[in-house]
Design a protein around this motif. Structure first.
Motif, short mmCIF file in Angstrom:
data_model
loop_
_atom_site.label_atom_id
_atom_site.label_comp_id
_atom_site.label_asym_id
_atom_site.label_seq_id
_atom_site.Cartn_x
_atom_site.Cartn_y
_atom_site.Cartn_z
N MET A 1 0.85 -1.18 0.00
CA MET A 1 0.00 0.00 0.00
C MET A 1 0.90 1.25 0.00
SD MET A 1 -2.88 1.10 2.73
CE MET A 1 -4.07 -0.15 2.44
N ASN A 2 0.77 2.08 -1.00
CA ASN A 2 1.61 3.26 -1.16
C ASN A 2 0.75 4.51 -1.02
OD1 ASN A 2 3.82 4.75 -1.61
ND2 ASN A 2 4.08 4.19 -3.77
N THR A 3 0.94 5.23 0.07
CA THR A 3 0.14 6.44 0.31
C THR A 3 0.99 7.67 0.05
OG1 THR A 3 0.76 6.56 2.63
CG2 THR A 3 -1.20 5.24 2.09
N ASP A 4 0.31 8.83 0.01
CA ASP A 4 1.03 10.08 -0.22
C ASP A 4 1.99 10.39 0.91
OD1 ASP A 4 -0.11 10.59 -2.65
OD2 ASP A 4 -1.82 11.67 -1.79
N SER A 5 1.65 10.04 2.15
CA SER A 5 2.53 10.35 3.27
C SER A 5 3.83 9.55 3.19
CB SER A 5 1.83 10.10 4.61
OG SER A 5 1.53 8.73 4.74
N GLU A 6 3.79 8.32 2.65
CA GLU A 6 5.01 7.54 2.50
C GLU A 6 5.93 8.18 1.47
OE1 GLU A 6 4.33 3.43 1.70
OE2 GLU A 6 3.15 3.16 3.51
N ASN A 7 5.38 8.70 0.37
CA ASN A 7 6.20 9.37 -0.65
C ASN A 7 6.77 10.67 -0.12
OD1 ASN A 7 5.76 7.38 -2.52
ND2 ASN A 7 4.00 8.41 -3.45
N TYR A 8 6.01 11.36 0.70
CA TYR A 8 6.45 12.65 1.23
C TYR A 8 7.66 12.46 2.15
CZ TYR A 8 6.31 17.24 3.34
OH TYR A 8 6.64 18.50 3.77
N TYR A 9 7.69 11.37 2.88
CA TYR A 9 8.79 11.11 3.81
C TYR A 9 9.80 10.12 3.27
CZ TYR A 9 6.02 13.67 7.17
OH TYR A 9 5.31 14.65 7.81
N TYR A 11 13.07 8.87 2.31
CA TYR A 11 14.40 9.31 2.74
C TYR A 11 15.29 9.67 1.56
CZ TYR A 11 19.05 9.37 4.74
OH TYR A 11 20.30 9.75 5.11
N ASP A 12 15.38 8.80 0.57
CA ASP A 12 16.25 9.04 -0.57
C ASP A 12 15.84 10.30 -1.33
OD1 ASP A 12 17.90 6.87 -0.09
OD2 ASP A 12 16.61 5.49 -1.23
N GLY A 13 14.54 10.48 -1.47
CA GLY A 13 14.04 11.67 -2.16
C GLY A 13 14.37 12.95 -1.40
N LEU A 14 14.19 12.91 -0.08
CA LEU A 14 14.51 14.08 0.74
C LEU A 14 16.01 14.37 0.72
CD1 LEU A 14 12.20 13.49 3.85
CD2 LEU A 14 11.98 15.28 2.12
N LEU A 15 16.83 13.31 0.76
CA LEU A 15 18.27 13.49 0.73
C LEU A 15 18.72 14.12 -0.59
CD1 LEU A 15 20.92 13.03 2.23
CD2 LEU A 15 21.01 10.75 1.21
N LYS A 16 18.20 13.64 -1.70
CA LYS A 16 18.54 14.20 -3.00
C LYS A 16 18.13 15.66 -3.09
CE LYS A 16 18.38 9.86 -5.55
NZ LYS A 16 17.60 9.02 -6.45
N ARG A 17 16.96 15.97 -2.55
CA ARG A 17 16.48 17.36 -2.56
C ARG A 17 17.39 18.25 -1.72
NH1 ARG A 17 11.67 19.16 0.66
NH2 ARG A 17 11.73 21.38 0.35
#
Length: 142
Positions: A1-9, A11-17
């Motif tokens: 189950m993939n929710t918006d809150s999982e994508n928002y947090y 880790y790899d995406g936040l680190l790249k940003r």
């Protein structure tokens, strides 16, 4: 189950940003070298020929830098053009050691060791602020 809150947090995406928002200077691996003073004794005076070039290389105000060197050597002097003229006879080793001490105290970041710093004033306190890592260290002005 993939929710918006999982994508928002994510880790790899936040680190790249976060990495994309850092300045380019952080990723440069250029070794900083303290410029050596070219000095000579003339009569009862010591002349540092490349003083203004050294101040420019370490990115500090010439008068502030000169005031430090003169205080540390316990003498008077004047900045004339590219040169610093000191009253008294001082060896090249002594002058270069004072410049090295200045760089360690007022230029290099105490956390990351990079020379990308500025002296900023907040209230009545002066800080050495690193532009690479954001660290701040209180300093005493001369």
């Amino acid at each position: 189950m993939n929710t918006d809150s999982e994508n928002y947090y994510d880790y790899d995406g936040l680190l790249k940003r976060a990495i994309s928002q850092l300045p380019e200077e952080v990723f440069k691996d250029v070794r900083f070298e303290i410029p050596h003073a070219e000095s000579f004794v003339e009569g009862n005076r010591t002349i540092i020929k490349n003083f203004r070039d050294i101040a420019k290389a370490i990115n500090r105000d010439v008068q502030f830098f000169a005031k430090y060197v003169m205080k540390e050597l316990g003498t008077a002097g004047d900045v004339e053009g590219q040169r610093l003229i000191l009253q008294g006879k001082f060896g090249n080793y002594m002058i270069n050691s004072k410049i090295k001490n200045f760089v360690e105290e007022y230029v290099l970041c105490p956390e990351c060791g990079k020379p990308d710093t500025k002296i900023v004033k907040e209230g009545r306190i002066h800080f050495l602020k690193c532009m690479a890592c954001g660290a701040m260290k209180p300093i005493k002005l001369i």
